[in-house]
Design a protein around this motif. Structure first.
Motif, short mmCIF file in Angstrom:
data_model
loop_
_atom_site.label_atom_id
_atom_site.label_comp_id
_atom_site.label_asym_id
_atom_site.label_seq_id
_atom_site.Cartn_x
_atom_site.Cartn_y
_atom_site.Cartn_z
N THR B 79 0.83 -1.20 0.00
CA THR B 79 0.00 0.00 0.00
C THR B 79 0.87 1.25 0.00
O THR B 79 0.50 2.28 -0.56
N ALA B 102 -8.40 1.76 -8.50
CA ALA B 102 -7.74 0.53 -8.06
C ALA B 102 -6.54 0.85 -7.18
O ALA B 102 -6.11 0.03 -6.38
N GLY B 103 -6.01 2.05 -7.30
CA GLY B 103 -4.93 2.47 -6.43
C GLY B 103 -5.33 2.52 -4.97
O GLY B 103 -4.49 2.50 -4.07
N LEU B 105 -7.15 0.21 -3.50
CA LEU B 105 -7.48 -1.15 -3.03
C LEU B 105 -6.91 -1.45 -1.66
O LEU B 105 -7.58 -1.99 -0.79
N GLY B 106 -5.63 -1.10 -1.49
CA GLY B 106 -4.97 -1.40 -0.22
C GLY B 106 -5.57 -0.66 0.96
O GLY B 106 -5.46 -1.08 2.09
N THR B 108 -8.85 0.06 1.06
CA THR B 108 -10.29 -0.17 1.06
C THR B 108 -10.60 -1.60 1.46
O THR B 108 -9.88 -2.52 1.09
N GLY B 109 -11.70 -1.80 2.19
CA GLY B 109 -12.11 -3.14 2.58
C GLY B 109 -12.57 -3.93 1.36
O GLY B 109 -12.97 -3.35 0.35
N THR B 110 -12.50 -5.27 1.47
CA THR B 110 -12.84 -6.13 0.34
C THR B 110 -14.28 -5.89 -0.14
O THR B 110 -14.52 -5.71 -1.33
N SER B 113 -14.83 -2.57 -1.93
CA SER B 113 -14.27 -2.49 -3.28
C SER B 113 -15.08 -3.34 -4.26
O SER B 113 -15.20 -3.00 -5.43
N TYR B 118 -16.44 3.26 -3.15
CA TYR B 118 -15.30 4.08 -2.76
C TYR B 118 -15.82 5.38 -2.15
O TYR B 118 -16.86 5.90 -2.60
N GLN B 162 -2.95 6.17 -4.91
CA GLN B 162 -2.54 5.26 -3.84
C GLN B 162 -1.87 6.03 -2.69
O GLN B 162 -1.78 5.53 -1.59
#
Lengths: 275, 257
Positions: B79, B102-103, B105-106, B108-110, B113, B118, B162
């Motif tokens: 991340t 997508a940046g 993702l780390g 954000t919770g599964t 996403s 978001y 990110q």
């Protein structure tokens, strides 16, 4: 060719053939062997035929005569059964499509890098595919009795085998680079698959599910025949009544024909739009 | 700060990717790693976010040995290290905004996403990032509708979204033409200066390395054979790193694409 010949500089008198002489001879032999096989087996099947092939047209006319004209007024009695058959296919396809997702992922070489798991899932799917749908229906009818449930279960197992195989092959052809990027940005396994892989396979996935749905509509008719509910079961009982019920049976066949055509038309249009 | 302490990596097929590498990269530096293909540049850069795992030594990122990291720590590490790839690695069928998000993702919770939930902040951050690389008008275009240079800018926007501490760029311009290459390098340099993000770039074009780098690390056969400020580097240095004389296609200014 003698040895002294090969040592001389090669003189080309005519342009070379596309294939070497040896290959040509092999292909020719294989071709005639296959033709001979066809001729032999045609001869063999003729020998075992009951009666003469020349009788067939006359027989056909007399049998079909009993089916015509179809008794279309019978349709009012079978709408429910026809709907049941389609519902069976819808439910079975939907459930199979859901169960397919984990199975397809586990049997895709690029996603499941843990080899034993990959081989186990693949073997399981291969076994599943070796069982014909009719056999599945007979087994489930034996287990749960006559009705819709065994038909649905048979269709689920049957379509799972095809679907998971085809989708896992689709998954194996995806571009892995976005998945690498998702992983590099800190995504977890499910996030990586969902954001990097799913968009790549979604159109093919939908198309394959629709295709399997088409197959399931047709298969569910056949399954009804062995007691798995729906229109097939009605068809079977009408045929059992003998000649009087043949026009009813023909009406059923015509209805199935129309329904299958319509569903295939809609589904193929949808699939065209997707890909 | 990133510290390689006697790091070696042997791939399962026996190839030596890295050999006793000792390098310290300070915060805020713009480092260019040069070397021929197969010299270990990619392996070095991918060790930092553990896309590959060194087999020996220790690799400290912010004073923690990342070689011991497992799944959860690994996500945290990734991340804070953004990555840019030679082939952009965008999801071609998804639109630009989705690719840039997508940046996050780390962060954000599964479940969030999966349902594209978001936060407003994330979405405006993504849009701001696109603005910074001047490609905000393509926000709803599919990634495969963009040119190579535009796709690479989208992937820079993804990394910006990110909000990493480090940016790793693996041959970011190898698939681009000369003017676009310079544009991409200029963005990377600008981000390095404005956001003070430590940036490590793999390049094999020596003129670009000299133009953009603060510091150049030269690699050959998995070993670091040169490490010094870009001002000290001459063509002779490159000849030593490459182990041969410099050719036309070692320069981005050349006709090779």
């Amino acid at each position: 060719m003698s040895k002294s010949n090969t040592k001389k500089p090669l003189k080309i008198k005519q342009p070379p053939d596309i294939y070497p002489t040896k290959t040509k001879a092999q292909v020719t032999i294989i071709f005639f062997a296959i033709v001979a096989m066809y001729l032999y087996s045609m001869n063999w099947t003729q020998r075992d035929m009951v009666g003469d092939i020349t009788d067939a047209p006359a027989n056909m006319v007399s049998v079909l005569g009993k089916f015509f004209p179809p008794n279309y007024s019978y349709w009012s009695n079978i709408w429910d059964e026809m709907a049941l058959t389609i519902q069976m296919a819808v439910i079975a396809t939907t459930i199979a499509a859901i169960i397919t997702v984990p199975l397809a992922l586990l049997s895709a070489r690029n996603i499941t890098t843990f080899k034993p798991l990959y081989y186990a899932t693949r073997t399981f799917l291969n076994l599943l595919r070796t069982i014909p749908d009719l056999v599945l229906a007979v087994i489930f009818v034996g287990l749960f009795g006559i009705g819709l449930l065994p038909g649905i279960l048979a269709l689920i197992v049957f379509s799972l085998g095809i679907l998971a195989k085809l989708i896992s092959e689709t998954i194996e052809t995806v571009d892995m680079s976005p998945l690498e990027a998702m992983r590099a940005s800190g995504g977890g396994t499910i996030q990586v698959i969902w954001t990097g892989l799913v968009p790549q396979v979604l159109p093919q996935f939908t198309s394959l599910v629709l295709y399997v749905f088409e197959i399931n509509v047709r298969a569910s008719v056949v399954l009804g025949y062995v007691g798995a509910g729906g229109i097939g079961q009605v068809l079977q009982s009408q045929l059992r009544y003998g000649h009087i019920a043949f026009p009813n049976a023909m009406a059923i066949i015509v209805l199935i024909f129309i329904v299958v055509l319509v569903i295939e038309y809609i589904s193929s249009k949808l699939r065209e739009a997707l890909i | 700060m990133i510290e390689f302490k006697d790091v070696s990596l042997v791939y399962p097929n026996g190839t030596q990717g890295l050999k006793n590498v000792n390098v310290t990269i300070n915060d805020g530096e713009f480092v260019v790693i040069v070397g021929l293909s197969g010299a270990g540049k990619s392996t070095l850069i991918r060790s930092i976010n553990r896309l590959v795992t060194p087999t020996n030594g220790s690799l400290l990122v912010d004073d923690e040995d990342i070689l011991k990291y497992r799944s959860k720590n690994l996500r945290k590490l990734r991340t804070k290290t953004g990555m840019i790839f030679q082939n952009y690695n965008l999801v071609k069928r998804s639109n630009v905004l989705k690719n840039v998000l997508a940046g996050r993702l780390g962060h954000t919770g599964t479940l969030r996403s999966i349902f594209n939930m978001y936060s407003k902040k994330d979405k405006s951050l993504a849009y701001e990032s696109l603005k910074r690389v001047n490609i905000e008008e393509k926000v709803y275009n599919r990634a495969d509708e963009l040119s190579g240079g535009q796709q690479q800018r989208v992937s820079i926007a993804r990394v910006l979204t990110q909000q990493p501490k480090y940016i790793l760029a693996d041959e970011p311009v190898a698939s681009l033409d000369p003017p676009t290459s310079h544009q991409v390098m200029t963005y990377l340099k600008k981000i390095n200066k404005e956001d003070n993000i430590t940036t490590i770039v793999n390049l094999h074009f020596i003129d670009m390395a000299m133009e953009y780098a603060d510091r150049i690390i030269g690699m050959r056969a998995g070993e670091v054979v040169f490490d010094g400020p870009a001002s000290e580097v001459t063509e002779k240095t490159f000849e030593e790193i490459y182990g041969r004389s410099i050719r036309e296609d070692d320069l981005r200014g050349g006709t090779e694409s």
